[in-house]
Motif scaffolding. Structure first.
Motif, PDB file in Angstrom:
ATOM      1  N   ASP A 115      34.913  -8.149 -18.961  1.00 40.97           N
ATOM      2  CA  ASP A 115      36.124  -8.949 -18.291  1.00 40.97           C
ATOM      3  C   ASP A 115      36.550  -8.239 -16.813  1.00 40.97           C
ATOM      4  O   ASP A 115      37.154  -9.057 -16.047  1.00 40.97           O
ATOM      5  CB  ASP A 115      37.459  -8.832 -18.944  1.00 40.97           C
ATOM      6  N   PHE A 116      35.988  -6.933 -16.449  1.00 35.57           N
ATOM      7  CA  PHE A 116      36.428  -6.262 -15.488  1.00 35.57           C
ATOM      8  C   PHE A 116      35.077  -5.973 -14.553  1.00 35.57           C
ATOM      9  O   PHE A 116      35.176  -5.345 -13.550  1.00 35.57           O
ATOM     10  CB  PHE A 116      37.276  -4.880 -15.952  1.00 35.57           C
ATOM     11  N   ALA A 117      33.690  -6.347 -15.176  1.00 36.84           N
ATOM     12  CA  ALA A 117      32.592  -5.862 -14.560  1.00 36.84           C
ATOM     13  C   ALA A 117      32.486  -6.079 -13.137  1.00 36.84           C
ATOM     14  O   ALA A 117      32.124  -5.365 -12.242  1.00 36.84           O
ATOM     15  CB  ALA A 117      31.446  -6.305 -15.159  1.00 36.84           C
ATOM     16  N   SER A 118      32.817  -7.455 -12.744  1.00 37.09           N
ATOM     17  CA  SER A 118      32.652  -7.932 -11.227  1.00 37.09           C
ATOM     18  C   SER A 118      33.581  -6.998 -10.307  1.00 37.09           C
ATOM     19  O   SER A 118      33.237  -6.761  -9.263  1.00 37.09           O
ATOM     20  CB  SER A 118      32.787  -9.478 -11.301  1.00 37.09           C
ATOM     21  N   LYS A 119      34.970  -7.008 -10.621  1.00 38.83           N
ATOM     22  CA  LYS A 119      35.910  -6.372  -9.865  1.00 38.83           C
ATOM     23  C   LYS A 119      35.470  -4.990  -9.610  1.00 38.83           C
ATOM     24  O   LYS A 119      35.412  -4.406  -8.652  1.00 38.83           O
ATOM     25  CB  LYS A 119      37.098  -6.508 -10.715  1.00 38.83           C
ATOM     26  N   ALA A 120      34.941  -4.324 -10.888  1.00 37.10           N
ATOM     27  CA  ALA A 120      34.563  -2.791 -10.945  1.00 37.10           C
ATOM     28  C   ALA A 120      33.377  -2.733  -9.913  1.00 37.10           C
ATOM     29  O   ALA A 120      33.189  -1.764  -9.011  1.00 37.10           O
ATOM     30  CB  ALA A 120      34.164  -2.379 -12.318  1.00 37.10           C
ATOM     31  N   TYR A 121      32.425  -3.762 -10.035  1.00 40.17           N
ATOM     32  CA  TYR A 121      31.269  -3.625  -9.105  1.00 40.17           C
ATOM     33  C   TYR A 121      31.460  -3.628  -7.719  1.00 40.17           C
ATOM     34  O   TYR A 121      31.283  -2.699  -6.887  1.00 40.17           O
ATOM     35  CB  TYR A 121      30.389  -4.651  -9.540  1.00 40.17           C
ATOM     36  N   ALA A 122      32.753  -4.547  -7.387  1.00 35.20           N
ATOM     37  CA  ALA A 122      33.099  -4.452  -5.839  1.00 35.20           C
ATOM     38  C   ALA A 122      33.880  -3.336  -5.523  1.00 35.20           C
ATOM     39  O   ALA A 122      33.442  -2.615  -4.318  1.00 35.20           O
ATOM     40  CB  ALA A 122      33.973  -5.621  -5.680  1.00 35.20           C
TER      41      ALA A 122
END
Length: 235
Positions: free
Chosen positions: A174-181
């Motif tokens: 749920d947070f992977a994309s935001k965390a990657y950025a």
């Protein structure tokens, strides 16, 4: 361009001649220390080369050709800034000195730790320690040079070690994309490894300055709303 009121004189004396250009002292300093992407027109007050800027006397084209083999303003102004002397008022020198001091203190706070506790020194502690040593924050020296001089002066009274931390983090789907950025966009983070898992989660291994550990933890936890799994690895 900058205002004439904020400009100082950069002067180069060579071949028995004097060449001057009106510059922003801070931008000129940054150019002298390698920031090649700066636009020369942003660092000057006008587009003239002078033999005496205070009198408004411009350099004759024949003098420019004789010394620089060109009359192109950008090329000549850059040589004057890089090879010449920057003449500051007392107030300008004080301001630049304080700015360099602030950058040095922040660099030490962000990139070093107390080797005894493995924790970073707060800015306030470094500032207090500096009151007990003598460091000349020359406004025309690079931050790297001044950091070395400052650390050498501080070490007898303040233990300082420049270390790195390797940290592994797993972010749920749920947070992977935001965390990657967030993680890949942090300037102080060196990404050693990153993998997307079959369940949609994201795992990364990063190297950061030891003094930035708490800031990195806050960044990771903010990206995952406290649900990041963080592990400090042995270097």
């Amino acid at each position: 361009m900058i205002s004439l009121d904020d400009a100082v004189t950069a002067r180069l004396e060579t071949h028995g001649l004097k060449f001057e250009v009106l510059v922003d002292p801070e931008l000129a300093d940054r150019m002298r220390h390698g920031e090649e992407d700066l636009n020369i027109e942003d660092a000057v007050a006008d587009l003239h080369i002078y033999e005496n800027a205070s009198h408004g006397d411009k350099s004759p084209d024949e003098d420019l050709h004789k010394v620089f083999k060109t009359t192109q303003f950008e090329e000549i102004a850059k040589q004057i800034i890089l090879k010449g002397e920057i003449h500051l008022t007392t107030e300008q020198r004080r301001h630049l000195t304080e700015e360099k001091k602030r950058r040095v203190i922040n660099y030490i706070a962000r990139n070093s730790v107390n080797p005894q506790t493995k924790l970073p020194h707060p800015v306030a502690r470094i500032e207090i320690a500096l009151e007990n040593v003598r460091v000349n924050f020359d406004p025309f020296k690079s931050v790297d040079e001044l950091v070395k001089e400052t650390v050498k002066a501080l070490r007898p009274i303040l233990p300082i070690s420049f270390e790195e931390r390797r940290i592994a983090v797993r972010f749920p789907m749920d947070f992977a994309s935001k965390a990657y950025a967030s993680i890949s966009g942090a300037a102080y983070v060196k990404m050693d490894k990153n993998e997307w898992q079959n369940d949609g989660s994201w795992i990364c291994v990063v190297t950061i300055p030891a003094g930035m550990q708490e800031e990195f933890f806050n960044l990771a936890n903010a990206a995952a709303k406290g649900d990041a799994q963080i592990k400090i690895l042995d270097n």
